[in-house]
Design a protein around this motif. Structure first.
Motif, PDB file in Angstrom:
ATOM      1  N   SER A  32       5.584 -22.147  -0.451  1.00  0.00           N
ATOM      2  CA  SER A  32       6.439 -23.322  -0.620  1.00  0.00           C
ATOM      3  C   SER A  32       5.812 -24.307  -1.596  1.00  0.00           C
ATOM      4  CB  SER A  32       6.678 -24.019   0.725  1.00  0.00           C
ATOM      5  OG  SER A  32       5.466 -24.546   1.232  1.00  0.00           O
ATOM      6  N   VAL A  33       6.682 -25.089  -2.252  1.00  0.00           N
ATOM      7  CA  VAL A  33       6.249 -26.162  -3.145  1.00  0.00           C
ATOM      8  C   VAL A  33       7.002 -27.426  -2.745  1.00  0.00           C
ATOM      9  CG1 VAL A  33       6.166 -27.009  -5.514  1.00  0.00           C
ATOM     10  CG2 VAL A  33       5.758 -24.594  -5.050  1.00  0.00           C
ATOM     11  N   TYR A  34       6.283 -28.529  -2.562  1.00  0.00           N
ATOM     12  CA  TYR A  34       6.906 -29.785  -2.153  1.00  0.00           C
ATOM     13  C   TYR A  34       6.977 -30.742  -3.340  1.00  0.00           C
ATOM     14  CZ  TYR A  34       7.751 -34.129   0.424  1.00  0.00           C
ATOM     15  OH  TYR A  34       8.295 -35.304   0.890  1.00  0.00           O
ATOM     16  N   MET A  35       8.083 -31.478  -3.430  1.00  0.00           N
ATOM     17  CA  MET A  35       8.235 -32.462  -4.490  1.00  0.00           C
ATOM     18  C   MET A  35       9.102 -33.608  -3.986  1.00  0.00           C
ATOM     19  SD  MET A  35       9.898 -31.925  -8.275  1.00  0.00           S
ATOM     20  CE  MET A  35      11.279 -31.032  -7.537  1.00  0.00           C
ATOM     21  N   ALA A  36       8.675 -34.856  -4.254  1.00  0.00           N
ATOM     22  CA  ALA A  36       9.470 -36.026  -3.874  1.00  0.00           C
ATOM     23  C   ALA A  36       9.094 -37.203  -4.749  1.00  0.00           C
ATOM     24  CB  ALA A  36       9.245 -36.381  -2.403  1.00  0.00           C
ATOM     25  N   GLY A  37      10.063 -38.103  -4.978  1.00  0.00           N
ATOM     26  CA  GLY A  37       9.784 -39.328  -5.708  1.00  0.00           C
ATOM     27  C   GLY A  37       9.296 -40.396  -4.753  1.00  0.00           C
ATOM     28  N   GLU A  38       8.414 -41.249  -5.229  1.00  0.00           N
ATOM     29  CA  GLU A  38       7.839 -42.279  -4.373  1.00  0.00           C
ATOM     30  C   GLU A  38       8.912 -43.251  -3.877  1.00  0.00           C
ATOM     31  OE1 GLU A  38       3.696 -44.786  -4.437  1.00  0.00           O
ATOM     32  OE2 GLU A  38       4.822 -44.626  -6.307  1.00  0.00           O
ATOM     33  N   GLN A  39       9.907 -43.540  -4.727  1.00  0.00           N
ATOM     34  CA  GLN A  39      10.989 -44.443  -4.347  1.00  0.00           C
ATOM     35  C   GLN A  39      12.330 -43.719  -4.240  1.00  0.00           C
ATOM     36  OE1 GLN A  39      10.914 -48.106  -6.758  1.00  0.00           O
ATOM     37  NE2 GLN A  39       8.777 -47.663  -7.224  1.00  0.00           N
ATOM     38  N   SER A  40      12.601 -42.817  -5.168  1.00  0.00           N
ATOM     39  CA  SER A  40      13.881 -42.091  -5.139  1.00  0.00           C
ATOM     40  C   SER A  40      13.919 -41.054  -4.032  1.00  0.00           C
ATOM     41  CB  SER A  40      14.137 -41.417  -6.490  1.00  0.00           C
ATOM     42  OG  SER A  40      13.068 -40.528  -6.812  1.00  0.00           O
ATOM     43  N   ASN A  41      12.735 -40.650  -3.550  1.00  0.00           N
ATOM     44  CA  ASN A  41      12.593 -39.653  -2.484  1.00  0.00           C
ATOM     45  C   ASN A  41      13.185 -38.306  -2.924  1.00  0.00           C
ATOM     46  OD1 ASN A  41      11.886 -38.464  -0.107  1.00  0.00           O
ATOM     47  ND2 ASN A  41      13.479 -39.417   1.121  1.00  0.00           N
TER      48      ASN A  41
END
Length: 212
Positions: A32-41
């Motif tokens: 798995s690879v995780y990705m998220a924006g600090e504000q946009s999530n």
């Protein structure tokens, strides 16, 4: 880590690569690879098979393609690359940070044998292919890298790149350089001294040749 991007350095490799369908990663295993924006999530945690075939996922109206490769470099070394590619800005809010992880929450890379992680690089590009961030060696972020458990940084933590939002980020590449685990890890200082010794020897030969 807040100003981490400022310390990132461009990495270039002159190694001649020898391709292999599956040099060291267990073929057909999942990761798995995780990705998220600090504000946009817009958190994305895709899980896919390590089979050298790209898989596509939807995230906030964008199509994100996740692909991988496993390349034998010789002498028991391999390069494992994971590539996230999107058709738009992955982090649209200006100056927001990006949270990334490989093997987050436990679905790590699986290997045919125990391996050591001796180099890890993260490269971020925009829609035109321009490099926005190219890291230095981040292998120490993986706390269990000798042998490596296949997660980055760990299954319970994330890697942050600060102030990357609003720059049209569309591509993120993880490059992991691994070697077959022998239980012995060469000290960086020893490797550097060896290199200096070789350079000194070469300089001495040139000097003697000039005097002759």
């Amino acid at each position: 880590m807040k100003k981490f991007v400022a310390s990132l350095l461009l990495f270039a490799s002159a190694v001649v690569l020898s391709s292999s369908a599956s040099a060291i990663v267990l073929a057909g295993s999942t990761y798995s690879v995780y990705m998220a924006g600090e504000q946009s999530n817009n958190a994305l945690l895709p899980t896919t098979f390590f089979d050298n075939e790209a898989a596509s996922f939807e995230r906030a109206g964008l199509t994100v393609t996740l692909s991988e490769s496993d390349t034998a470099l010789g002498n028991g070394n391999s390069l494992v690359s994971l590539n996230l590619n999107a058709d738009g800005d992955l982090f649209p809010i200006f100056n927001e940070g990006a949270f990334l992880g490989v093997g987050t929450f436990g679905d790590v890379l699986d290997f045919e044998m125990p391996v050591s992680l001796y180099d890890a690089r993260v490269t971020v590009r925009d829609l035109t292919g321009k490099v926005l961030v190219a890291s230095d060696n981040l292998a120490d972020f993986a706390l269990t890298n000798q042998p490596w458990d296949g997660s980055f940084p760990t299954t319970a933590t994330l890697f942050r790149i600060g102030e990357i939002g609003g720059q049209g980020v569309s591509n993120i590449t993880f490059d992991f350089y691994v070697s077959e685990f022998s239980g012995e890890v060469p000290e960086p200082a020893s490797l550097m001294l060896c290199g200096i010794g070789l350079l000194a020897a070469a300089a001495t030969r040139r000097k003697r040749g000039a005097q002759a």
